[in-house]
Design an enzyme around this catalytic site. Structure first.
Site, PDB file in Angstrom:
ATOM      1  N   TRP A   1      55.436  35.689  64.888  1.00 31.96           N
ATOM      2  CA  TRP A   1      56.409  35.598  63.795  1.00 31.96           C
ATOM      3  C   TRP A   1      56.656  36.954  63.166  1.00 31.96           C
ATOM      4  O   TRP A   1      57.796  37.290  62.834  1.00 31.96           O
ATOM      5  CB  TRP A   1      55.956  34.578  62.746  1.00 31.96           C
ATOM      6  CG  TRP A   1      56.005  33.164  63.247  1.00 31.96           C
ATOM      7  CD1 TRP A   1      54.947  32.319  63.413  1.00 31.96           C
ATOM      8  CD2 TRP A   1      57.169  32.432  63.689  1.00 31.96           C
ATOM      9  NE1 TRP A   1      55.391  31.121  63.918  1.00 31.96           N
ATOM     10  CE2 TRP A   1      56.735  31.156  64.091  1.00 31.96           C
ATOM     11  CE3 TRP A   1      58.533  32.732  63.771  1.00 31.96           C
ATOM     12  CZ2 TRP A   1      57.598  30.179  64.580  1.00 31.96           C
ATOM     13  CZ3 TRP A   1      59.404  31.753  64.264  1.00 31.96           C
ATOM     14  CH2 TRP A   1      58.938  30.509  64.652  1.00 31.96           C
TER      15      TRP A   1
ATOM     16  N   ASP B   1      55.696  36.642  54.509  1.00 34.69           N
ATOM     17  CA  ASP B   1      56.107  35.368  55.106  1.00 34.69           C
ATOM     18  C   ASP B   1      54.904  34.433  54.969  1.00 34.69           C
ATOM     19  O   ASP B   1      53.906  34.595  55.662  1.00 34.69           O
ATOM     20  CB  ASP B   1      56.466  35.593  56.578  1.00 34.69           C
ATOM     21  CG  ASP B   1      56.766  34.289  57.317  1.00 34.69           C
ATOM     22  OD1 ASP B   1      56.698  33.213  56.698  1.00 34.69           O
ATOM     23  OD2 ASP B   1      57.064  34.361  58.528  1.00 34.69           O
TER      24      ASP B   1
ATOM     25  N   LYS C   1      55.998  23.274  56.778  1.00 30.42           N
ATOM     26  CA  LYS C   1      54.573  23.253  57.093  1.00 30.42           C
ATOM     27  C   LYS C   1      53.760  22.717  55.922  1.00 30.42           C
ATOM     28  O   LYS C   1      53.046  21.756  56.073  1.00 30.42           O
ATOM     29  CB  LYS C   1      54.087  24.644  57.483  1.00 30.42           C
ATOM     30  CG  LYS C   1      54.351  24.951  58.953  1.00 30.42           C
ATOM     31  CD  LYS C   1      55.277  26.076  59.195  1.00 30.42           C
ATOM     32  CE  LYS C   1      55.688  26.174  60.644  1.00 30.42           C
ATOM     33  NZ  LYS C   1      56.414  27.412  60.913  1.00 30.42           N
TER      34      LYS C   1
HETATM   35  C1  LIG Z   1      57.234  28.258  61.423  1.00 29.80           C
HETATM   36  C2  LIG Z   1      57.231  29.662  61.000  1.00 29.80           C
HETATM   37  C3  LIG Z   1      58.425  30.413  60.910  1.00 29.80           C
HETATM   38  C4  LIG Z   1      59.761  29.865  61.323  1.00 29.80           C
HETATM   39  O1  LIG Z   1      60.241  28.998  60.380  1.00 29.80           O
HETATM   40  P1  LIG Z   1      61.723  28.387  60.493  1.00 29.80           P
HETATM   41  O2  LIG Z   1      61.866  27.746  59.162  1.00 29.80           O
HETATM   42  O3  LIG Z   1      61.695  27.442  61.640  1.00 29.80           O
HETATM   43  O4  LIG Z   1      62.654  29.497  60.718  1.00 29.80           O
HETATM   44  C5  LIG Z   1      58.333  31.709  60.465  1.00 29.80           C
HETATM   45  N1  LIG Z   1      57.154  32.256  60.123  1.00 29.80           N
HETATM   46  C6  LIG Z   1      56.001  31.568  60.192  1.00 29.80           C
HETATM   47  C7  LIG Z   1      54.715  32.225  59.797  1.00 29.80           C
HETATM   48  C8  LIG Z   1      56.003  30.256  60.640  1.00 29.80           C
HETATM   49  O5  LIG Z   1      54.863  29.572  60.720  1.00 29.80           O
END
Ligand SMILES: *Cc1c(COP(=O)(O)O)cnc(C)c1O
Length: 361
Positions: free
Chosen positions: A102, A173, A197
């Site tokens: 990511w 993030d 999540k």
């Molecule tokens: C799942 C995830 C993403 C992507 O998220 P989307 O909402 O599907 O774009 C980005 N960064 C991390 C750390 C993730 O776990």
């Protein structure tokens, strides 16, 4: 009703109470005779839900007045682009700490917008087994911001101490670990997370931005992508994903009733400890590919002696009502995602299954 033990990485398990509330209120929101999905986003009923969602984020994370909370569409991946679009002006450069797939994606998107450099990477033979030490970060003191991924959902690693970036804004993030425990929001320039999540359903990203970064953001990009557009209108500039916001509200309300983030941290640490103990207790059979100090409390990854045994493990676990244990397709192995909504009883069941599975094979 047969609810499974859901170890999916995302979209992931949500608190049952939040879903049941949605079920009860689905066709008639608080006596209004219609569903939240059918309400105008400018009406009183939805407005109350929207405001409550925002105030629960503020309350649970103790977000200071210096920061704005935005609910934006497009998920975390779209923030990979928004952040450099807003903060990376002409002649500026951003630092990215690369700790997994990511962060790599975020870095690559930044390079599509402007100048970005890797301040560190922990990639080793195509894997990311750890979080770097502060001393490994080659930080540019003039950078527009430093970007980290607080929890690496695929690699199964997590920052347990956030880096010191001096006066350079720290951007994180937190898609897969936001609200797993209390944090000091004032240390961050931006915190962002796709909701699916730890917070709710797919459809929104929670983005917490320091106000001076909103004010100083670029104005030469489309209005819809400017943080100020959404900050000025309390994230009601255009139609928000009302049902996602509603469910976010329900989930956060459950977290609050359960004692907030301090209680959540205790619960999460207890779960992770049990699972890592089960792995470490049988080093001849279960193996963690991650450095101990970098282990994630949210995504517990481990390997069995062979891919065949791993496939059998996943299939047998499924028969016992445990789903979502297959590792990410890019790394294989087993991954148990144990976000806030994962119950302690699920971990007990998984640990028992791990012990039995080893004996049987
Ligand atoms: C799942 C995830 C993403 C992507 O998220 P989307 O909402 O599907 O774009 C980005 N960064 C991390 C750390 C993730 O776990």
């Amino acid at each position: 009703m047969a609810r499974v033990m859901n170890f999916n990485a995302g979209p992931a398990a949500l608190p049952l109470a939040a879903l049941e509330r949605a079920q009860r209120e689905l066709v008639d929101l608080e006596g209004t005779g219609m569903s939240v999905i059918e309400h105008s986003h400018r009406g009183k009923a939805y407005d109350a839900v929207h405001k409550q969602a925002l105030s629960l984020v503020r309350e649970l994370l103790a977000v200071p007045d210096s920061h704005e909370i935005l609910l934006l569409q497009g998920g975390a991946s779209q923030q990979f682009a928004w952040i450099p679009m807003n903060l990376l002006g002409e002649g500026k450069s951003a630092d990215y700490v690369i700790t997994g797939s990511w962060s790599k994606k975020a870095f690559s998107e930044a390079k599509n917008v402007g100048q970005a450099r890797a301040a560190a990477t922990t990639e080793k033979d195509g894997k990311f087994p750890r979080i770097p030490a502060q001393s490994e970060l080659e930080l540019d003191s003039k950078a527009a911001y430093v970007h980290i991924t607080s929890n690496n959902t695929i690699a199964g690693t997590q920052w347990h101490e956030f880096p010191d970036t001096g006066s350079v804004p720290l951007v994180a993030d937190m898609s897969s670990d936001i609200m797993w425990k209390p944090i000091d929001v004032s240390k961050f320039g931006i915190i962002y997370a796709g909701a699916q999540k730890n917070l709710g359903p797919r459809g929104i990203a929670v983005v917490i931005v320091r106000k001076d970064l909103i004010e100083g953001g670029r104005k030469d990009i489309p209005k819809i992508f400017q943080y100020r557009t959404h900050a000025d209108k309390q994230s009601l500039y255009h139609t928000p994903p009302t049902f996602s916001v509603y469910l976010l509200r329900n989930v956060l309300d459950v977290v609050k009733q359960g004692g907030g983030l301090a209680a959540m941290e205790k619960h999460n640490r207890q779960k992770a400890e049990l699972l890592y103990k089960a792995i470490d207790g049988r080093p001849d059979f279960y193996r963690s590919p991650v450095d101990k100090a970098s282990r994630s409390m949210m995504n517990v990854v481990f390997n069995l002696p062979t891919p065949e045994l791993e496939a059998e493990f996943v299939a047998e676990a499924q028969k016992k009502g445990m789903v979502g244990l297959k590792g990410h397709r890019s790394v294989g192995g087993i991954r148990a995602s144990i976000y806030n909504a994962a119950q302690l009883s699920w971990i007990d069941a998984l640990v028992e299954f791990m012990n039995d599975f080893k004996k049987g094979s």
